[in-house]
Design an enzyme around this catalytic site. Structure first.
Site, PDB file in Angstrom:
ATOM      1  N   ASP A 110       4.788  -5.795   9.840  1.00  0.00           N
ATOM      2  CA  ASP A 110       5.901  -5.486  10.746  1.00  0.00           C
ATOM      3  C   ASP A 110       5.833  -6.340  12.010  1.00  0.00           C
ATOM      4  OD1 ASP A 110       7.077  -3.664   9.087  1.00  0.00           O
ATOM      5  OD2 ASP A 110       6.166  -1.913  10.026  1.00  0.00           O
TER       6      ASP A 110
ATOM      7  N   ARG B  84       0.849  -1.181   0.000  1.00  0.00           N
ATOM      8  CA  ARG B  84       0.000   0.000   0.000  1.00  0.00           C
ATOM      9  C   ARG B  84       0.884   1.229   0.000  1.00  0.00           C
ATOM     10  NH1 ARG B  84      -4.431   1.229   4.591  1.00  0.00           N
ATOM     11  NH2 ARG B  84      -2.545   1.606   5.776  1.00  0.00           N
TER      12      ARG B  84
ATOM     13  N   ASP C 130       0.661  -2.435  12.430  1.00  0.00           N
ATOM     14  CA  ASP C 130       1.085  -2.908  11.110  1.00  0.00           C
ATOM     15  C   ASP C 130       1.318  -4.415  11.169  1.00  0.00           C
ATOM     16  OD1 ASP C 130       2.870  -3.695   8.913  1.00  0.00           O
ATOM     17  OD2 ASP C 130       2.843  -1.554   8.447  1.00  0.00           O
TER      18      ASP C 130
ATOM     19  N   THR D 264      -0.701   7.562  -1.085  1.00  0.00           N
ATOM     20  CA  THR D 264      -2.012   7.480  -1.748  1.00  0.00           C
ATOM     21  C   THR D 264      -2.914   6.426  -1.117  1.00  0.00           C
ATOM     22  OG1 THR D 264      -1.273   5.779  -3.280  1.00  0.00           O
ATOM     23  CG2 THR D 264      -0.917   8.071  -3.958  1.00  0.00           C
TER      24      THR D 264
END
Ligand code: PRP
Ligand code: URA
Length: 214
Positions: free
Chosen positions: A208, A109, A205, A113
């Site tokens: 991660d 991603r 995340d 944006t």
């Protein structure tokens, strides 16, 4: 969260799933435990997501007698993780469906944006003949999942399910808009996305935390 407005969403509220999800969310849960939990949660999700698999009659010889019995009707399955966080969910499904083939779709991603960028794709050749399970722990804006579904459709996939651990309402709406017939299985529908497109409360995340990269 009232999920009744989405008839394509199955929220798995089994106590074991909810317990494991809480530990997964906890900020202090380290990468090793996080990986184990993702695998366990996915196995439990796969149990539900395969509930409508067809059965065929057969006979079985027990130590006592011969009996009619049921086996899976030769269902062919493909598991498609969205890289990289989806990788953490593959083994949980393979433990229940060991004959499944595994394809990979690489999407990340763009942090500015929030749009998905494709960087890798390798699918089973007979993807059109398989029941497809896309796996990705997080359904946030829905951009990655929608792109993956459309991509798989272009390659001939027909029956597609999406398994994500946490979904945001925005992501569910996006997938529903582009791919109404895709059933979404998740463990929770959270409140909303923050300004960076992260799910609130979410778990941070997923990539991660799985791979210890931050
Ligand atoms: C995360 C997650 C999904 C995507 C969800 O991946 O694993 O693929 O974001 O967001 P969306 O619904 O808004 O598209 P990310 O892009 O961070 O890549 P990674 O798995 O490599 O960390
Ligand atoms: N991707 C993640 O890993 N977490 C989020 O909350 C949103 C997107």
């Amino acid at each position: 969260m009232d999920t009744s407005r989405w008839d394509n969403v199955v929220v798995l509220d089994h106590p074991l799933i909810q317990h494991k999800l809480t530990i997964l969310r906890e900020v202090g849960t380290g990468a090793k435990e996080f990986r184990e939990l993702v695998k366990e949660l996915t196995l439990l999700m796969a149990y539900e997501a395969t509930r409508d698999f067809q059965l065929a009659e057969t006979t079985v010889t027990t130590p006592i007698t011969e009996a009619t019995a049921r086996v899976l009707a030769g269902k062919k399955v493909a598991v498609i993780p969205i890289l990289r966080a989806g990788l953490g969910m593959v083994d949980g499904i393979l433990e229940l469906v060991p004959a499944a083939k595994v394809g990979h779709i690489g999407l990340y991603r763009d942090p500015e944006t929030l749009k998905p960028v494709e960087y890798y794709c390798k699918l089973p050749e007979d993807i059109g003949e398989r029941d497809v399970m896309i796996v990705d722990p997080m359904l946030a804006t829905g951009g990655s999942a929608s792109a993956a579904v459309q991509f798989l459709r272009d390659k001939g996939a027909r029956m597609i399910r999406l398994l994500c651990i946490i979904a945001a309402p925005e992501g569910i709406d996006a997938v529903r808009e582009c791919c109404e017939d895709v059933r979404i299985y998740c463990c929770a529908v959270d409140s909303h996305l923050n300004d960076h497109g992260y799910i609130v409360p979410g778990l941070g995340d997923a990539g991660d935390r799985l791979f210890g990269t931050r």
